[in-house]
Design a protein around this motif. Structure first.
Motif, PDB file in Angstrom:
ATOM      1  N   LEU A 252       0.825  -1.201   0.000  1.00  0.00           N
ATOM      2  CA  LEU A 252       0.000   0.000   0.000  1.00  0.00           C
ATOM      3  C   LEU A 252       0.863   1.256   0.000  1.00  0.00           C
ATOM      4  O   LEU A 252       0.599   2.211  -0.749  1.00  0.00           O
ATOM      5  N   LEU A 253       1.918   1.256   0.796  1.00  0.00           N
ATOM      6  CA  LEU A 253       2.790   2.428   0.877  1.00  0.00           C
ATOM      7  C   LEU A 253       3.558   2.654  -0.420  1.00  0.00           C
ATOM      8  O   LEU A 253       3.836   3.803  -0.786  1.00  0.00           O
ATOM      9  N   SER A 254       3.900   1.583  -1.119  1.00  0.00           N
ATOM     10  CA  SER A 254       4.604   1.760  -2.389  1.00  0.00           C
ATOM     11  C   SER A 254       3.708   2.455  -3.408  1.00  0.00           C
ATOM     12  O   SER A 254       4.180   3.284  -4.198  1.00  0.00           O
ATOM     13  N   PHE A 255       2.403   2.134  -3.392  1.00  0.00           N
ATOM     14  CA  PHE A 255       1.463   2.831  -4.275  1.00  0.00           C
ATOM     15  C   PHE A 255       1.278   4.280  -3.836  1.00  0.00           C
ATOM     16  O   PHE A 255       1.261   5.199  -4.668  1.00  0.00           O
ATOM     17  N   LEU A 256       1.137   4.489  -2.523  1.00  0.00           N
ATOM     18  CA  LEU A 256       0.938   5.846  -2.021  1.00  0.00           C
ATOM     19  C   LEU A 256       2.137   6.732  -2.333  1.00  0.00           C
ATOM     20  O   LEU A 256       1.979   7.923  -2.641  1.00  0.00           O
ATOM     21  N   ALA A 257       3.347   6.161  -2.274  1.00  0.00           N
ATOM     22  CA  ALA A 257       4.546   6.944  -2.575  1.00  0.00           C
ATOM     23  C   ALA A 257       4.501   7.485  -3.997  1.00  0.00           C
ATOM     24  O   ALA A 257       4.844   8.651  -4.251  1.00  0.00           O
ATOM     25  N   ASP A 258       4.070   6.650  -4.940  1.00  0.00           N
ATOM     26  CA  ASP A 258       3.990   7.104  -6.329  1.00  0.00           C
ATOM     27  C   ASP A 258       2.883   8.134  -6.503  1.00  0.00           C
ATOM     28  O   ASP A 258       3.046   9.121  -7.238  1.00  0.00           O
ATOM     29  N   ILE A 259       1.745   7.924  -5.841  1.00  0.00           N
ATOM     30  CA  ILE A 259       0.645   8.875  -5.943  1.00  0.00           C
ATOM     31  C   ILE A 259       1.069  10.240  -5.397  1.00  0.00           C
ATOM     32  O   ILE A 259       0.797  11.289  -6.003  1.00  0.00           O
ATOM     33  N   ILE A 260       1.767  10.237  -4.264  1.00  0.00           N
ATOM     34  CA  ILE A 260       2.247  11.498  -3.680  1.00  0.00           C
ATOM     35  C   ILE A 260       3.177  12.219  -4.647  1.00  0.00           C
ATOM     36  O   ILE A 260       3.037  13.423  -4.900  1.00  0.00           O
ATOM     37  N   ALA A 261       4.134  11.485  -5.223  1.00  0.00           N
ATOM     38  CA  ALA A 261       5.114  12.101  -6.115  1.00  0.00           C
ATOM     39  C   ALA A 261       4.469  12.643  -7.379  1.00  0.00           C
ATOM     40  O   ALA A 261       4.768  13.762  -7.819  1.00  0.00           O
ATOM     41  N   MET A 318      15.092   3.377  -0.027  1.00  0.00           N
ATOM     42  CA  MET A 318      15.401   3.872  -1.370  1.00  0.00           C
ATOM     43  C   MET A 318      14.183   4.564  -1.984  1.00  0.00           C
ATOM     44  O   MET A 318      14.302   5.610  -2.633  1.00  0.00           O
ATOM     45  N   VAL A 319      12.997   4.006  -1.771  1.00  0.00           N
ATOM     46  CA  VAL A 319      11.774   4.639  -2.280  1.00  0.00           C
ATOM     47  C   VAL A 319      11.529   5.965  -1.572  1.00  0.00           C
ATOM     48  O   VAL A 319      11.239   6.993  -2.214  1.00  0.00           O
ATOM     49  N   ILE A 320      11.647   5.961  -0.250  1.00  0.00           N
ATOM     50  CA  ILE A 320      11.430   7.193   0.513  1.00  0.00           C
ATOM     51  C   ILE A 320      12.400   8.284   0.064  1.00  0.00           C
ATOM     52  O   ILE A 320      12.007   9.425  -0.218  1.00  0.00           O
ATOM     53  N   GLY A 321      13.688   7.939  -0.027  1.00  0.00           N
ATOM     54  CA  GLY A 321      14.685   8.916  -0.442  1.00  0.00           C
ATOM     55  C   GLY A 321      14.453   9.422  -1.848  1.00  0.00           C
ATOM     56  O   GLY A 321      14.638  10.610  -2.133  1.00  0.00           O
ATOM     57  N   ALA A 322      14.027   8.521  -2.741  1.00  0.00           N
ATOM     58  CA  ALA A 322      13.799   8.919  -4.133  1.00  0.00           C
ATOM     59  C   ALA A 322      12.627   9.889  -4.241  1.00  0.00           C
ATOM     60  O   ALA A 322      12.688  10.879  -4.984  1.00  0.00           O
ATOM     61  N   VAL A 323      11.541   9.614  -3.519  1.00  0.00           N
ATOM     62  CA  VAL A 323      10.374  10.510  -3.582  1.00  0.00           C
ATOM     63  C   VAL A 323      10.707  11.867  -2.972  1.00  0.00           C
ATOM     64  O   VAL A 323      10.330  12.922  -3.518  1.00  0.00           O
ATOM     65  N   VAL A 408       4.398  25.102  -8.964  1.00  0.00           N
ATOM     66  CA  VAL A 408       5.394  24.036  -9.096  1.00  0.00           C
ATOM     67  C   VAL A 408       6.208  23.895  -7.815  1.00  0.00           C
ATOM     68  O   VAL A 408       6.375  22.790  -7.278  1.00  0.00           O
ATOM     69  N   ALA A 409       6.732  25.010  -7.306  1.00  0.00           N
ATOM     70  CA  ALA A 409       7.553  24.957  -6.093  1.00  0.00           C
ATOM     71  C   ALA A 409       6.745  24.453  -4.901  1.00  0.00           C
ATOM     72  O   ALA A 409       7.218  23.622  -4.113  1.00  0.00           O
ATOM     73  N   GLY A 410       5.511  24.943  -4.776  1.00  0.00           N
ATOM     74  CA  GLY A 410       4.663  24.482  -3.675  1.00  0.00           C
ATOM     75  C   GLY A 410       4.352  23.004  -3.774  1.00  0.00           C
ATOM     76  O   GLY A 410       4.335  22.290  -2.755  1.00  0.00           O
ATOM     77  N   GLY A 411       4.111  22.520  -4.992  1.00  0.00           N
ATOM     78  CA  GLY A 411       3.858  21.091  -5.169  1.00  0.00           C
ATOM     79  C   GLY A 411       5.051  20.248  -4.778  1.00  0.00           C
ATOM     80  O   GLY A 411       4.912  19.203  -4.124  1.00  0.00           O
ATOM     81  N   GLY A 412       6.249  20.688  -5.159  1.00  0.00           N
ATOM     82  CA  GLY A 412       7.457  19.942  -4.792  1.00  0.00           C
ATOM     83  C   GLY A 412       7.663  19.882  -3.293  1.00  0.00           C
ATOM     84  O   GLY A 412       7.984  18.824  -2.735  1.00  0.00           O
ATOM     85  N   LEU A 413       7.467  21.015  -2.613  1.00  0.00           N
ATOM     86  CA  LEU A 413       7.617  21.035  -1.152  1.00  0.00           C
ATOM     87  C   LEU A 413       6.550  20.182  -0.482  1.00  0.00           C
ATOM     88  O   LEU A 413       6.808  19.540   0.551  1.00  0.00           O
ATOM     89  N   LEU A 414       5.353  20.150  -1.069  1.00  0.00           N
ATOM     90  CA  LEU A 414       4.276  19.319  -0.517  1.00  0.00           C
ATOM     91  C   LEU A 414       4.635  17.836  -0.631  1.00  0.00           C
ATOM     92  O   LEU A 414       4.352  17.052   0.288  1.00  0.00           O
ATOM     93  N   VAL A 415       5.273  17.448  -1.733  1.00  0.00           N
ATOM     94  CA  VAL A 415       5.726  16.061  -1.881  1.00  0.00           C
ATOM     95  C   VAL A 415       6.680  15.697  -0.747  1.00  0.00           C
ATOM     96  O   VAL A 415       6.537  14.644  -0.099  1.00  0.00           O
ATOM     97  N   VAL A 416       7.660  16.556  -0.491  1.00  0.00           N
ATOM     98  CA  VAL A 416       8.637  16.289   0.569  1.00  0.00           C
ATOM     99  C   VAL A 416       7.944  16.158   1.920  1.00  0.00           C
ATOM    100  O   VAL A 416       8.182  15.198   2.675  1.00  0.00           O
ATOM    101  N   ALA A 417       7.065  17.104   2.236  1.00  0.00           N
ATOM    102  CA  ALA A 417       6.417  17.113   3.548  1.00  0.00           C
ATOM    103  C   ALA A 417       5.524  15.889   3.746  1.00  0.00           C
ATOM    104  O   ALA A 417       5.573  15.231   4.799  1.00  0.00           O
ATOM    105  N   VAL A 418       4.714  15.564   2.738  1.00  0.00           N
ATOM    106  CA  VAL A 418       3.780  14.446   2.885  1.00  0.00           C
ATOM    107  C   VAL A 418       4.529  13.120   2.933  1.00  0.00           C
ATOM    108  O   VAL A 418       4.188  12.235   3.737  1.00  0.00           O
ATOM    109  N   MET A 419       5.578  12.965   2.119  1.00  0.00           N
ATOM    110  CA  MET A 419       6.321  11.700   2.117  1.00  0.00           C
ATOM    111  C   MET A 419       7.055  11.497   3.438  1.00  0.00           C
ATOM    112  O   MET A 419       7.067  10.392   3.981  1.00  0.00           O
ATOM    113  N   VAL A 420       7.662  12.547   3.960  1.00  0.00           N
ATOM    114  CA  VAL A 420       8.357  12.443   5.247  1.00  0.00           C
ATOM    115  C   VAL A 420       7.360  12.111   6.353  1.00  0.00           C
ATOM    116  O   VAL A 420       7.625  11.255   7.216  1.00  0.00           O
ATOM    117  N   ALA A 421       6.207  12.762   6.345  1.00  0.00           N
ATOM    118  CA  ALA A 421       5.192  12.493   7.370  1.00  0.00           C
ATOM    119  C   ALA A 421       4.687  11.061   7.278  1.00  0.00           C
ATOM    120  O   ALA A 421       4.500  10.386   8.304  1.00  0.00           O
TER     121      ALA A 421
END
Length: 434
Positions: A252-261, A318-323, A408-421
């Motif tokens: 489930l998390l592997s799918f969520l990681a791609d959706i977030i990115a 590796m997935v977490i770091g890549a996203v 674009v910048a806000g979307g990128g920062l949102l990816v970082v924040a949501v993936m880390v959380a």
């Protein structure tokens, strides 16, 4: 790990020395890991991908070009893209269930033949000057339906052809070829259209698919394991796939990681506006072309140097770091006013995307049992196809409200924040390793 433990077939699929290899030194440690190519069956499948990844891109360029030539409207081009999305989603989910209930080699033969016949029909309608948008949409829906049936079986078969330890390397090889096709195919189409005409692009794609059919014909039989052949492939079996995902957090998390990115961080819908307004001084055409090419080029470079990461065992990290890396690179792109700095950030995002693809694919193939791999790949196909389309809507709307660079910048920062959380809240992905 012994190949029998990973579900990989023995003789003759892995008759070469595929599991034992001397440590690589010097520059070889950085280069792509090609050990899976020592396995004849995987080598045939991969070689066919080289041809068809370029051929499929010829059709991907020809269809919107022909629709625009007929209608003069980009709205019709967008409508055609949506016309192919629903069949792709439906048949990818069903195709995953089918791939778990029948010989995957047989399914690949049927679906690749169907895609080839559809390409021939594309050629016929173009060569005869039909000029029917409705016919093009019907053919596009047919093509996407066959592709949706094909993709889960094709990817799920890899785990039966190579040892589990080599799944990241096999995924890197396949992803690199596909990304190269996304760069070379459109460039080749642009060069060929003035020389040979639009209809012949469809014909070249159809001929390329003959190579794929022959390569699949040479594969060994890939019947279901554990007596799964008696099972149906219907709504109940598709629902079982989703229940399986809900019971295995790492999947489930592997799918969520791609959706977030992809949903929060894929800004391609804003490329035309950025090319015209932010980077227009470089030439709008040049800016637009380089923006679209930058991510695939970065992914190809990441694949060529995948020896740096394809042997990693902590696949979850590796997935977490890549996203996170993808999100940071996209944020850097959004803040860049210089075109070449922006392209460098997008290329870095492409490298991160390659790493994410390699290890998400490896997790899906290694963490799921063989009787569920088809359905996992069906869901994966839907996520990969649907995420960027949702991103187009989200970024297009946000760009209109906040401006393209802020969106674009806000979307990128949102990816970082949501993936880390997400990684902090649910440890299953962090803890996953081969």
């Amino acid at each position: 790990m012994d190949t029998s433990e990973s579900g990989t077939q023995s003789d003759p699929l892995t008759s070469d020395d595929t599991t034992a290899a001397p440590p690589r030194s010097g520059g070889r440690r950085w280069a792509m890991d090609t050990r899976p190519l020592r396995i004849p069956a995987y080598r045939r499948l991969w070689t066919s991908t080289i041809v068809t990844s370029v051929g499929s891109q010829l059709t991907a360029v020809a269809v919107p070009k022909q629709i625009f030539d007929i209608t003069g409207s980009s709205a019709w081009v967008g409508a055609a893209s949506l016309a192919g999305l629903l069949p792709l989603i439906v048949f990818a989910l069903w195709g995953g269930a089918v791939a778990d209930s029948m010989d995957r080699r047989r399914l690949l033969l049927i679906t690749n033949t169907g895609i080839g016949v559809t390409s021939l029909l594309f050629w016929v309608q173009a060569a005869t000057g039909m000029k029917s948008v409705a016919a093009l949409m019907v053919l596009l829906a047919m093509q996407q339906a066959f592709w949706g049936l094909n993709a889960p079986a094709r990817t799920a078969s890899i785990a039966r052809l190579v040892p589990e330890a080599q799944l990241p390397a096999a995924n890197a090889l396949g992803s690199t070829v596909m990304q190269t096709g996304q760069v070379v195919g459109p460039l080749l189409a642009g060069a060929l259209i003035p020389v040979i005409g639009l209809p012949e692009l469809y014909l070249i794609d159809a001929l390329a698919l003959c190579v794929t059919v022959w390569a699949v014909y040479r594969l060994p039989a890939l019947p279901p394991l554990g007596g799964a052949a008696a099972r149906r492939a219907g709504v109940r079996e598709i629902a079982e796939g989703f229940r399986y995902i809900s019971m295995h957090k790492v999947l489930l998390l592997s799918f969520l990681a791609d959706i977030i990115a992809m949903v929060f961080g894929m800004p391609r819908a804003l490329f035309p506006q950025l090319a015209a307004q932010t980077y227009g001084s470089y030439g709008e055409g040049l800016a637009l072309g380089t923006l679209f090419a930058a991510i695939p080029v970065g992914a190809v470079l990441g694949g060529l140097f995948s020896g740096t990461f394809s042997r990693a065992r902590r696949h979850g990290w590796m997935v977490i770091g890549a996203v996170v890396g993808w999100g940071a690179a996209i944020a850097g792109f959004g803040l860049s006013r210089n075109l070449w700095v922006a392209v460098a950030f997008l290329a870095a995002a492409g490298v991160a995307d390659m790493v994410s693809m390699v290890f998400r694919g490896a997790i899906l193939l290694s963490a799921a049992t063989d009787e569920m791999r088809g359905r996992m790949q069906g869901v994966f196909t839907v996520v990969v196809a649907g995420g960027p389309r949702l991103a187009d809507v989200l970024h297009g709307t946000a760009g209109s409200v906040f401006g393209p660079r802020a969106a674009v910048a806000g979307g990128g920062l949102l990816v970082v924040a949501v993936m880390v959380a997400l990684a902090a809240a649910v440890p299953a992905l962090r803890r996953y390793r081969v």
